[in-house]
Design a protein around this motif. Structure first.
Motif, PDB file in Angstrom:
ATOM      1  N   ILE A   1      57.286  42.180  43.921  1.00 42.90           N
ATOM      2  CA  ILE A   1      56.258  42.526  44.910  1.00 42.90           C
ATOM      3  C   ILE A   1      55.137  41.493  44.915  1.00 42.90           C
ATOM      4  O   ILE A   1      54.551  41.219  45.966  1.00 42.90           O
ATOM      5  CB  ILE A   1      55.686  43.953  44.733  1.00 42.90           C
ATOM      6  CG1 ILE A   1      54.999  44.136  43.386  1.00 42.90           C
ATOM      7  CG2 ILE A   1      56.734  45.000  44.961  1.00 42.90           C
ATOM      8  CD1 ILE A   1      54.130  45.395  43.323  1.00 42.90           C
ATOM      9  N   LEU A   2      54.833  40.912  43.764  1.00 44.27           N
ATOM     10  CA  LEU A   2      53.772  39.910  43.719  1.00 44.27           C
ATOM     11  C   LEU A   2      54.161  38.671  44.513  1.00 44.27           C
ATOM     12  O   LEU A   2      53.307  38.028  45.136  1.00 44.27           O
ATOM     13  CB  LEU A   2      53.451  39.533  42.273  1.00 44.27           C
ATOM     14  CG  LEU A   2      52.946  40.669  41.372  1.00 44.27           C
ATOM     15  CD1 LEU A   2      52.576  40.129  39.999  1.00 44.27           C
ATOM     16  CD2 LEU A   2      51.773  41.403  42.002  1.00 44.27           C
TER      17      LEU A   2
ATOM     18  N   LEU B   1      47.732  47.276  53.733  1.00 41.04           N
ATOM     19  CA  LEU B   1      48.394  48.063  52.681  1.00 41.04           C
ATOM     20  C   LEU B   1      48.115  47.450  51.316  1.00 41.04           C
ATOM     21  O   LEU B   1      48.183  46.226  51.148  1.00 41.04           O
ATOM     22  CB  LEU B   1      49.898  48.138  52.940  1.00 41.04           C
ATOM     23  CG  LEU B   1      50.694  49.077  52.026  1.00 41.04           C
ATOM     24  CD1 LEU B   1      51.795  49.805  52.813  1.00 41.04           C
ATOM     25  CD2 LEU B   1      51.337  48.321  50.861  1.00 41.04           C
ATOM     26  N   ILE B   2      47.806  48.311  50.362  1.00 39.74           N
ATOM     27  CA  ILE B   2      47.582  47.923  48.965  1.00 39.74           C
ATOM     28  C   ILE B   2      48.727  48.489  48.144  1.00 39.74           C
ATOM     29  O   ILE B   2      48.936  49.704  48.121  1.00 39.74           O
ATOM     30  CB  ILE B   2      46.242  48.469  48.453  1.00 39.74           C
ATOM     31  CG1 ILE B   2      45.083  47.903  49.282  1.00 39.74           C
ATOM     32  CG2 ILE B   2      46.054  48.157  46.969  1.00 39.74           C
ATOM     33  CD1 ILE B   2      43.817  48.717  49.187  1.00 39.74           C
ATOM     34  N   ALA B   3      49.478  47.618  47.504  1.00 44.03           N
ATOM     35  CA  ALA B   3      50.601  48.031  46.661  1.00 44.03           C
ATOM     36  C   ALA B   3      50.226  47.756  45.216  1.00 44.03           C
ATOM     37  O   ALA B   3      49.975  46.609  44.845  1.00 44.03           O
ATOM     38  CB  ALA B   3      51.867  47.265  47.036  1.00 44.03           C
ATOM     39  N   THR B   4      50.188  48.807  44.406  1.00 47.90           N
ATOM     40  CA  THR B   4      49.748  48.606  43.027  1.00 47.90           C
ATOM     41  C   THR B   4      50.624  49.348  42.028  1.00 47.90           C
ATOM     42  O   THR B   4      50.992  50.507  42.235  1.00 47.90           O
ATOM     43  CB  THR B   4      48.280  49.031  42.847  1.00 47.90           C
ATOM     44  OG1 THR B   4      47.894  48.859  41.469  1.00 47.90           O
ATOM     45  CG2 THR B   4      48.042  50.465  43.260  1.00 47.90           C
TER      46      THR B   4
ATOM     47  N   ALA C   1      60.132  45.290  45.435  1.00 47.35           N
ATOM     48  CA  ALA C   1      59.839  44.598  46.686  1.00 47.35           C
ATOM     49  C   ALA C   1      60.792  44.987  47.797  1.00 47.35           C
ATOM     50  O   ALA C   1      60.386  45.127  48.959  1.00 47.35           O
ATOM     51  CB  ALA C   1      59.884  43.087  46.477  1.00 47.35           C
ATOM     52  N   GLY C   2      62.064  45.168  47.474  1.00 49.77           N
ATOM     53  CA  GLY C   2      63.017  45.536  48.505  1.00 49.77           C
ATOM     54  C   GLY C   2      62.662  46.856  49.156  1.00 49.77           C
ATOM     55  O   GLY C   2      62.693  46.997  50.387  1.00 49.77           O
ATOM     56  N   THR C   3      62.297  47.847  48.334  1.00 48.76           N
ATOM     57  CA  THR C   3      61.931  49.153  48.875  1.00 48.76           C
ATOM     58  C   THR C   3      60.585  49.101  49.575  1.00 48.76           C
ATOM     59  O   THR C   3      60.400  49.700  50.646  1.00 48.76           O
ATOM     60  CB  THR C   3      61.923  50.197  47.746  1.00 48.76           C
ATOM     61  OG1 THR C   3      63.230  50.240  47.162  1.00 48.76           O
ATOM     62  CG2 THR C   3      61.563  51.569  48.257  1.00 48.76           C
ATOM     63  N   LEU C   4      59.631  48.389  48.998  1.00 49.14           N
ATOM     64  CA  LEU C   4      58.317  48.279  49.635  1.00 49.14           C
ATOM     65  C   LEU C   4      58.412  47.576  50.982  1.00 49.14           C
ATOM     66  O   LEU C   4      57.776  47.995  51.952  1.00 49.14           O
ATOM     67  CB  LEU C   4      57.352  47.529  48.717  1.00 49.14           C
ATOM     68  CG  LEU C   4      55.938  47.329  49.281  1.00 49.14           C
ATOM     69  CD1 LEU C   4      55.228  48.658  49.445  1.00 49.14           C
ATOM     70  CD2 LEU C   4      55.134  46.389  48.389  1.00 49.14           C
TER      71      LEU C   4
END
Length: 269
Positions: free
Chosen positions: A225-226, A6-9, A196-199
């Motif tokens: 998230i980082l 997964l890529i989160a951007t 981050a919590g939701t991701l």
């Protein structure tokens, strides 16, 4: 790191260039990643109506977006909100009262995900006029007939870093405070709501752990998230605190920093 699942951007200042466009190099890298089986999740402070304009029109990619700093999960293909965590109206009102006392001259707006209402002292505009509604007073904001996704506070006097400090000192614990830049705009969500919590919850549903995630961001609202992702990259143009705190660094958004990393991970020549 092996090829991520997964890529989160983030979007602004990260995936997109200064003029809001996506380079062909970055688009090619994203498509290569999706062709290899990776999910791409846009994780942004933007509400869904902006994500529709930016992502589908610009990339043609569909999938999932974490919007409004984690308050909403949005399905791009169906254009529907699949999960939400609202800021309770009494909490929003109490936070606005506390901030107004600590930083006189603030203006406020409430974001519902589909529209935004703003009172006269709120000096910013949002770029989608059909979704923007002026009310006659601060008190009228609390008559909103939809759940509040975010409370927004803007100041012509204080930059965003100072506003964040003021908020945490005057109302810390009541809500989640962060910002996306130095324009004097503070973003306020329900306590505990972060990107981050939701991701992480979204990834858990898909059986994906942080070690299988690569993330990109440029502002303080991206730090969660980082730090959570197995590989978290601060953009070269990132806020100084992000550059000092993020585990890894890539080139600027103007230099296709996201593509630079993905090309390395996916062997793009």
């Amino acid at each position: 790191m092996t090829q991520p699942r997964l890529i989160a951007t983030d979007l602004d200042g990260t995936l997109l260039r200064r003029d809001g466009t996506l380079s062909q190099r970055t688009l090619r890298a994203l498509r290569t990643a999706t062709d290899a089986g990776a999910d791409v999740v846009f994780v942004t402070a933007r509400p869904p109506r902006f994500v529709d304009l930016i992502t589908i029109a610009t990339t043609g990619l569909v999938g999932t977006a974490v919007c409004s700093n984690g308050a909403l999960v949005y399905d791009l293909a169906t254009r529907t909100v699949t999960a939400s965590r609202a800021l309770a109206l009494p909490v929003a009102r109490d936070v606005a009262t506390a901030l107004s006392a600590a930083a006189p001259g603030l203006g406020f707006a409430v974001e519902t995900g589909h529209r935004v209402l703003y009172e006269p002292a709120y000096g910013l505009r949002f770029g989608v006029p059909e979704a923007e509604f002026a009310v006659s007073s601060l008190a009228d904001l609390w008559l909103v007939d939809a759940p509040i996704v975010q409370l927004l506070a803007c100041s012509a006097q204080f930059d965003a870093d100072m506003l964040l400090t003021i908020a945490e000192n005057s109302a810390g614990g009541a809500a989640q405070f962060t910002h996306s830049g130095g324009r004097g705009l503070l973003e306020i969500s329900a306590a505990g709501v972060t990107k981050a919590g939701t991701l992480s919850a979204l990834c858990a549903e898909r059986g994906i752990g942080p070690e299988d995630v690569v993330a990109f961001g440029d502002m303080p609202n991206d730090l969660t998230i980082l730090r959570w992702a197995g590989a978290g990259y601060a953009m070269g143009n990132a806020h100084p605190h992000v550059l000092a705190s993020a585990p890894l660094r890539t080139a600027t958004n103007e230099e296709d920093g996201v593509a630079e990393v993905l090309e390395r991970l996916y062997g793009i020549g």
